[in-house]
Design an enzyme around this catalytic site. Structure first.
Site, PDB file in Angstrom:
ATOM      1  N   ASP A  17      44.424 -68.178  49.818  1.00  0.00           N
ATOM      2  CA  ASP A  17      43.308 -67.343  49.403  1.00  0.00           C
ATOM      3  C   ASP A  17      42.827 -66.608  50.665  1.00  0.00           C
ATOM      4  O   ASP A  17      43.216 -66.982  51.777  1.00  0.00           O
ATOM      5  CB  ASP A  17      42.207 -68.251  48.842  1.00  0.00           C
ATOM      6  CG  ASP A  17      40.909 -67.521  48.602  1.00  0.00           C
ATOM      7  OD1 ASP A  17      40.938 -66.500  47.905  1.00  0.00           O
ATOM      8  OD2 ASP A  17      39.870 -67.963  49.126  1.00  0.00           O
ATOM      9  N   ASP A  53      39.179 -64.724  51.068  1.00  0.00           N
ATOM     10  CA  ASP A  53      37.741 -64.733  51.338  1.00  0.00           C
ATOM     11  C   ASP A  53      37.192 -66.143  51.539  1.00  0.00           C
ATOM     12  O   ASP A  53      37.320 -66.990  50.663  1.00  0.00           O
ATOM     13  CB  ASP A  53      36.992 -64.052  50.197  1.00  0.00           C
ATOM     14  CG  ASP A  53      37.244 -62.557  50.183  1.00  0.00           C
ATOM     15  OD1 ASP A  53      36.840 -61.896  51.147  1.00  0.00           O
ATOM     16  OD2 ASP A  53      37.867 -62.056  49.231  1.00  0.00           O
TER      17      ASP A  53
END
Length: 226
Positions: A12, A14
């Protein structure tokens, strides 16, 4: 706990690779201040990892802001244009990515960020992001549903050459929605949650760490740090 060996790793972005979740908080609080509202951790944790308009709708409804989700998104984007280019890499991230790249472990990114915000956030880190085999964005036409649905991770795994099966992939996430998405895709998930996140929201993950600096690659059959 025994972990299954993997050959591919999906990250991922963020709050996991980049310290952007903090910048989202600043931008939404700036708007909430106008209406005397507080952008709480409860609301924040419910939208982490979701696509932008879905997140704006939840924030607007939860905090009863007097604007449409579209207006909230537009206002927050203006603030984020100023903030996102300042995003820094999270601790331990550069070490792990360069290590995996050096050993030719296939690595990729699956993010809910759309193209425009991705460009803003990564503007200072072009060399770093060039180390990944590929990057799947939130507005990718093949990603029909956002996290917690598994689409982003499934599409990401399919784009390795050759494509990787779910059990070959290890996912790194910071958000409960992302953990759910990785598990729904049939993958093991290492979660590195924000310290403010309620511990009850971390229990589904395969492994929970305080920081990327604590990760030991050999646990999952990956080359150890020398």
């Amino acid at each position: 706990m025994t972990y299954k060996p993997v050959t591919h790793v999906i990250f991922d972005m963020d709050g996991l690779l980049l310290d952007t979740e903090r910048l989202y908080t600043v931008s939404f609080q700036e708007i909430c201040d106008r209406f005397g509202k507080t952008y709480t951790w409860d609301v924040k944790s419910s939208v982490m990892g979701k696509k932008a308009l879905d997140a704006a709708r939840i924030i607007r409804d939860s905090l009863e802001l007097p604007m449409s989700p579209e207006e909230l998104l537009e206002e927050s984007r203006k603030i984020q244009e100023r903030l996102f280019p300042t995003a820094a890499l999270m601790p331990g991230v550069e070490k792990l990515i360069t290590h995996l790249h050096k050993y030719n472990i296939p690595i990729a990114v699956a993010t809910s960020s759309a193209s425009l915000t991705f460009e803003m956030k990564t503007s200072r880190h072009k060399d770093f992001f060039s180390l990944f085999n590929h990057i799947v964005l939130g507005d990718d036409p093949e990603v029909k549903n956002g996290k917690p649905q598994p689409d982003a991770f499934q599409v990401c795994a399919s784009r390795f050459d050759p494509p990787a099966s779910p059990e070959q992939c290890l996912v790194f996430e910071d958000a409960p929605n992302g953990v759910k998405a990785g598990l729904a895709a049939g993958m093991q998930v290492v979660m590195i949650p924000d310290q403010n996140l309620d511990h009850s929201l971390t229990q589904e993950a395969t492994l929970v760490l305080d920081s990327m600096e604590d990760f030991r690659p050999q646990l999952f059959g990956l080359p150890a740090y020398n």
